[in-house]
Design an enzyme around this catalytic site. Sequence first.
Site, mmCIF file in Angstrom:
data_model
loop_
_atom_site.group_PDB
_atom_site.id
_atom_site.type_symbol
_atom_site.label_atom_id
_atom_site.label_comp_id
_atom_site.label_asym_id
_atom_site.label_seq_id
_atom_site.Cartn_x
_atom_site.Cartn_y
_atom_site.Cartn_z
ATOM 1 N N ARG A 1 0.829 -1.219 0.000
ATOM 2 C CA ARG A 1 0.000 0.000 0.000
ATOM 3 C C ARG A 1 0.855 1.257 0.000
ATOM 4 O O ARG A 1 0.414 2.322 -0.447
ATOM 5 C CB ARG A 1 -0.975 0.017 1.193
ATOM 6 C CG ARG A 1 -1.798 1.314 1.292
ATOM 7 C CD ARG A 1 -3.088 1.155 2.085
ATOM 8 N NE ARG A 1 -2.858 0.568 3.389
ATOM 9 C CZ ARG A 1 -2.389 1.222 4.465
ATOM 10 N NH1 ARG A 1 -2.120 2.509 4.380
ATOM 11 N NH2 ARG A 1 -2.216 0.604 5.591
ATOM 12 N N ASP B 1 -6.301 17.326 -15.916
ATOM 13 C CA ASP B 1 -6.553 15.958 -16.372
ATOM 14 C C ASP B 1 -6.047 15.876 -17.816
ATOM 15 O O ASP B 1 -6.599 16.508 -18.715
ATOM 16 C CB ASP B 1 -8.065 15.690 -16.289
ATOM 17 C CG ASP B 1 -8.442 14.258 -16.652
ATOM 18 O OD1 ASP B 1 -7.736 13.636 -17.479
ATOM 19 O OD2 ASP B 1 -9.451 13.774 -16.125
ATOM 20 N N TYR C 1 -14.895 16.061 -16.617
ATOM 21 C CA TYR C 1 -15.323 14.650 -16.602
ATOM 22 C C TYR C 1 -16.469 14.450 -15.587
ATOM 23 O O TYR C 1 -16.374 14.918 -14.444
ATOM 24 C CB TYR C 1 -14.121 13.780 -16.237
ATOM 25 C CG TYR C 1 -14.440 12.320 -16.099
ATOM 26 C CD1 TYR C 1 -14.794 11.553 -17.198
ATOM 27 C CD2 TYR C 1 -14.403 11.691 -14.851
ATOM 28 C CE1 TYR C 1 -15.099 10.217 -17.073
ATOM 29 C CE2 TYR C 1 -14.707 10.353 -14.713
ATOM 30 C CZ TYR C 1 -15.064 9.624 -15.828
ATOM 31 O OH TYR C 1 -15.367 8.296 -15.696
ATOM 32 N N LYS D 1 -7.323 4.631 -19.799
ATOM 33 C CA LYS D 1 -7.614 4.991 -21.187
ATOM 34 C C LYS D 1 -6.391 4.727 -22.064
ATOM 35 O O LYS D 1 -6.005 3.589 -22.216
ATOM 36 C CB LYS D 1 -8.095 6.449 -21.237
ATOM 37 C CG LYS D 1 -9.162 6.790 -20.180
ATOM 38 C CD LYS D 1 -10.484 6.047 -20.386
ATOM 39 C CE LYS D 1 -11.438 6.102 -19.205
ATOM 40 N NZ LYS D 1 -11.747 7.398 -18.644
#
Length: 388
Positions: A52, A176, A105, A201
Amino acid sequence: MTDSFATMLVHDDLESGPVVPPIHQSSLFTFDNVAQMVETFSGGNERPIYTRGNNPTVRVFEDKIAALEGGEAARGFASGMAAIAATILAFARSGDRIVCVRNVYPDTYRLMRRLLVRLGIETVFVDGRDLDALEKALEGASLLYLESPTSVIFETHDIRAQADLARQAGAVSVIDNSWATPVFQRPLALGVDIVVHSASKYISGHSDTVAGVAIGSRERIRQINTLTYPFLGGKLAPFEAWLLLRGLRTLGLRMRRHNDSVTRVSDWMRKRPEVAKINLPELSNASGALSGRGGLFSIELADGVDPIRFCDTLRLFRLGVSWGGHESLVFPMAVGLNQAGEHNALVDFGVPPQLVRLNIGLEEPEDLVADLDIAIRAAARNGKGSQG
Ligand SMILES: *Cc1c(COP(=O)(O)O)cnc(C)c1O
């Protein structure tokens, strides 16, 4: 000697010989003795402790994407939204105001309108093309959130000017960059503080991974690493990082193909009376920041051309969300406009129901044009007031 960008994409700088990094599929990493453990826990070396926090496979990806975006450091995340949420929460606190461009978005919009308001963080949405409005809104704001091109309608903004305004106002700027990727746009060089990606993406490129990343200066990423990343816990998994590294090796080739195919398809569409508007950035945009175009864009069908019939008739374009993979996709906004739940960005930003989003994949563009030709004729015949 520094390598060219294209070589950096292909090359992984690995220890001890393999051309592909091993997947360190281990939750924890042990120590030879307590002295080594003490040294690591007190920050004396960068040995991984627990996945983590740090994982060697994830680190290879983070170092590589940081170099590609021109940043000093990066942090991988379990999704684009994990990266976006952890980044915003690292730099905005209760009582702060965020300025965000319109047509952001849809889930970033919902994050702001649903979750951040509950934490006492207000967001103001401004037309990103209007620099005067942006300057006014930024007075006293702590963070400027950008997207260029924007989602769904693909407006481009003067990123350099936006970043300047944020700096003058003392606000941290975040963009972004999922659509352009560092192949076609590098916002850190334009003065933006932090780049975030949905790596699901283009960086993945094969529709088999959900992942995200934030990139910036060592100090900005340190703040994310100490304030939000470990506690929100949205870590990037080693196998996903390995897939992203595989995706990056062909990112340059794929983006070139998307660029060429989207040009071919949009040139064909420009001659079609059934298409009223094409939302695809021109490379001569305000800031001159884009050096190529991804394959995701949208069209507004003319009155009387049925978007549902259009989508249902397409054969190579599959119906679905997301984008950036090998396959062509279509998404009718009429469906998104009817999505259940409060704060629908498409409704609130006034997206028209005749809008259809297309993702141009890696197929032969002539096959895509042939498919579109059949569907658009069917949609026009089906619609009211068509000429047959
Ligand atoms: C998909 C997407 C996101 C969210 O990324 P996930 O990996 O799905 O969490 C963020 N920004 C843009 C522009 C996107 O298209």
